[in-house]
Each structure stands twice: as C-alpha cells, then as structure tokens.
Enzyme design. Structure first.
Site, short mmCIF file in Angstrom:
data_model
loop_
_atom_site.label_atom_id
_atom_site.label_comp_id
_atom_site.label_asym_id
_atom_site.label_seq_id
_atom_site.Cartn_x
_atom_site.Cartn_y
_atom_site.Cartn_z
N ASP A 1 25.26 39.96 30.79
CA ASP A 1 23.89 39.58 30.33
C ASP A 1 22.64 40.17 31.02
O ASP A 1 22.59 40.22 32.27
CB ASP A 1 23.60 37.97 30.82
CG ASP A 1 22.86 37.36 29.94
OD1 ASP A 1 22.32 37.85 28.94
OD2 ASP A 1 22.44 36.16 30.29
N ASP B 1 22.86 35.36 33.08
CA ASP B 1 21.90 35.45 34.12
C ASP B 1 21.69 33.96 34.44
O ASP B 1 20.83 33.93 35.52
CB ASP B 1 20.51 36.40 33.81
CG ASP B 1 19.86 35.59 32.49
OD1 ASP B 1 20.47 34.82 31.77
OD2 ASP B 1 18.77 36.12 32.08
N SER B 2 22.12 33.17 33.78
CA SER B 2 22.13 31.64 34.61
C SER B 2 22.69 31.82 35.63
O SER B 2 22.52 30.62 36.55
CB SER B 2 22.89 30.74 33.41
OG SER B 2 24.27 31.38 33.25
N GLU C 1 21.74 29.83 20.43
CA GLU C 1 21.56 28.47 21.26
C GLU C 1 20.73 27.50 20.78
O GLU C 1 19.61 27.87 20.58
CB GLU C 1 21.28 29.07 22.73
CG GLU C 1 21.09 27.87 23.88
CD GLU C 1 20.78 28.48 25.22
OE1 GLU C 1 20.86 29.74 25.37
OE2 GLU C 1 20.68 27.58 25.97
N GLU D 1 18.42 38.95 25.08
CA GLU D 1 17.63 37.98 24.41
C GLU D 1 16.51 38.41 23.33
O GLU D 1 15.91 39.37 23.67
CB GLU D 1 16.97 36.87 25.20
CG GLU D 1 18.04 36.05 26.02
CD GLU D 1 17.40 35.11 27.16
OE1 GLU D 1 16.19 34.86 26.93
OE2 GLU D 1 18.11 34.59 27.86
N LYS E 1 24.72 41.50 26.42
CA LYS E 1 24.09 40.62 25.51
C LYS E 1 22.54 40.70 26.11
O LYS E 1 22.22 40.94 27.20
CB LYS E 1 24.54 39.01 25.81
CG LYS E 1 23.85 38.16 25.22
CD LYS E 1 24.30 36.91 25.33
CE LYS E 1 23.66 36.04 26.57
NZ LYS E 1 22.35 35.93 26.61
O1 KIV Z 1 22.76 33.38 31.12
C1 KIV Z 1 23.21 32.48 30.50
O2 KIV Z 1 24.41 32.01 30.91
C2 KIV Z 1 23.12 32.52 29.13
C3 KIV Z 1 23.44 31.28 28.33
C4 KIV Z 1 22.60 30.27 28.63
C5 KIV Z 1 23.65 31.63 26.99
O3 KIV Z 1 22.47 33.44 28.55
#
Ligand code: KIV
Length: 284
Positions: free
Chosen positions: A87, A48-49, A186, A119, A117
C-alpha cells in the site's frame, strides 16, 4: 504446510469470472502472514493502516516508504504463496508519476510484492497508468480513503447521494481505463458497489464494508480479532477475541511472577552436581 501454488493475476481473474469470492486481509508481520498463508487467504494487503494498528499513530499519514518496505518484506517471507499487495503511503505517489513509479518499484524489488495499491479517483489515473506502464500491477482505492480523511469529513460512508455515487462510479471507470487490474471500494453503499462490479469489464472489484456483491472481500486483521484498542468499525466482524485472550494471558503472567509460580522446573535448566562443585572450587 499448504501445498498451494503461488497466487497470480490469472488465478484472481479466473475467480472473479467464476464468481468465486476472493479473500483478502491486511497483514503487517511474519507470524501473522504465515498463519494467513496456511489458512488459504488469497490476497494480503500490507496496508499503511499499520501506522495505526502497529505503530500507534492516530492516522496513516506519518507512515514512510521505509516502514512499508520493512513490513512488506516480513509479510512476503511469511506468506510465500499469497498475492501480496503493498500500500503506497501518503505523498509517495501524489506529487507526480516519476516518484509514484519509483516507490511502486521499491515494493516489487525490495519487498517482493505482487502489486501495489494507491488511493484516489480520476486525478490519480495518470499515476496508475504510469505504474502499469512500468510493468507493475496496480489496484485503485475509492470511497473512504483514509489518506484524505480530513477532506472527507471523517471515517464515514461515502457515495450516499446519487451525485456522490456517480462520481465514485466515474472514478472507478477512470481507474479501470488507466489499467488498474482491481479496485477496492471502502465503505460505499452496497447497491453502488454492486453496480460498479457489474459495470467492470476487465477489473476485479473488492469490497471493504461495501456489501457482498463484489468479486471479493477485504477486512482489517486487527478489527477481526479485537487487536486494535482505539475503536472497532461497524463494518468489521469479530471472528475471535485474540486481544482478550492475550490480555488475560499477560495478567496471568504478571500474577505468576509475583506469586513465584512461574517459572516452574520445566521452564529452566539445571547443572550436574560435579560441574557445580567444580565451579564453586574455581570461584573460591
Ligand atoms: O491501509 C489499509 O489497510 C487500507 C485499508 C483501510 C483498505 O488501505
């Protein structure tokens, strides 16, 4: 074209057991996914970056499931053999197990991802368990978790004190017990990452800025190639300055248009004289 077989969970566990570090990169689009697959990158994170690197927001929080599905599908098309991880964006899993399973399922059904994934520590263990119970491989993410950056006090090292480090180690155990097949650490100290990796029983530990002693490494693609203009995190290594190459090319383009050196004859198509004469007649 690479001839490699599709990467799956047994492959990743085999690499972890053999202590052969696994390569993992972020990716958000088809052409980059194609290159990463060709280069032999084993895992891809559609992070989600992308809210920051691709869409220009100042954080990951505005990213939606629809944004993620659009980008993850493009990545899947470009990288048919890599292990693609979707993500889960902000508030698409935190509110409850049902919504978490529904959105995790979208990554699998609509985008063709191999895993998701999310968090968070022990508080998110029930989400991981519900997603895994639904048959979806899940990865946890601890340490610096960008969706909670306000609560963490900024983009900074996590788990520096023994107490905070213990909390991260306990969270890792809780996620592993809930069924996470992998955990991303991270920006935690290298010794904490090593300890968590050694304590992991059936879980692959990946490092982003957390040192070499994990089962593999993750980097943000845009940081690797100088493609994110706002900042470069200390932990990122620049493997090539593509941003500079592109900027120079763009400046040259502008200059060649202005000086009429572009286009050159090889950049356009002509028309036979007789056809052109006929055209002039018709138009008269
Ligand atoms: O969104 C993303 O790219 C991430 C990384 C910062 C690990 O979660």
């Amino acid at each position: 074209m690479t001839e490699r077989k599709k990467i799956n969970l047994p492959y990743l566990f085999q690499k972890a057991q053999a202590k052969e570090p696994i390569s993992w990169l972020t990716c958000y689009d088809y052409p980059t996914a194609y290159l990463q697959d060709q280069a032999g990158v084993e895992m891809i994170l559609v992070g989600d970056s992308l809210g920051m690197t691709m869409l220009g927001f100042d954080s990951t929080l505005p990213v939606t499931m629809d944004d993620m599905i659009r980008h993850a599908s493009a990545v899947r098309r470009g990288a048919p053999t890599a292990f693609v991880v979707g993500d889960m964006p902000y508030m698409t899993y935190q509110p409850g197990n049902e919504i978490a399973v529904k959105n995790a399922g979208r990554f699998m059904a609509e985008a063709g991802c191999d895993a998701i994934k999310l968090e968070g520590g022990a508080a998110m263990a029930p989400r991981i368990q519900a997603i895994v119970d639904a048959g979806i491989p899940a990865i946890g993410h601890l340490g610096l978790t960008p969706q909670s950056v306000a609560a963490l006090g900024g983009f900074r090292l996590q788990g520096k004190s023994a107490d905070m480090a213990k909390k991260i180690a306990d969270d890792a155990k809780a996620l592993e017990k809930a069924g996470a097949f992998a955990i991303l650490l991270e920006l935690v100290p290298d010794r904490l990452c090593k300890m968590i990796t050694e304590r992991a029983e059936n879980c692959i530990i990946m490092s982003l800025g957390s040192g070499p002693d994990a089962h593999g490494q993750l980097l943000i693609y845009h940081d690797m190639f100088g493609l994110y203009p706002k900042f470069k995190p200390k932990m990122a290594k620049v493997f090539g300055n593509a941003g500079e190459v592109i900027l120079n090319g763009l400046k040259q383009y502008v200059s060649e248009v202005k000086s009429v050196t572009f286009p050159a004859p090889e950049n356009w198509f002509g028309m036979p004289d007789e056809e052109f004469d006929e055209l002039k007649k018709i138009l008269k």
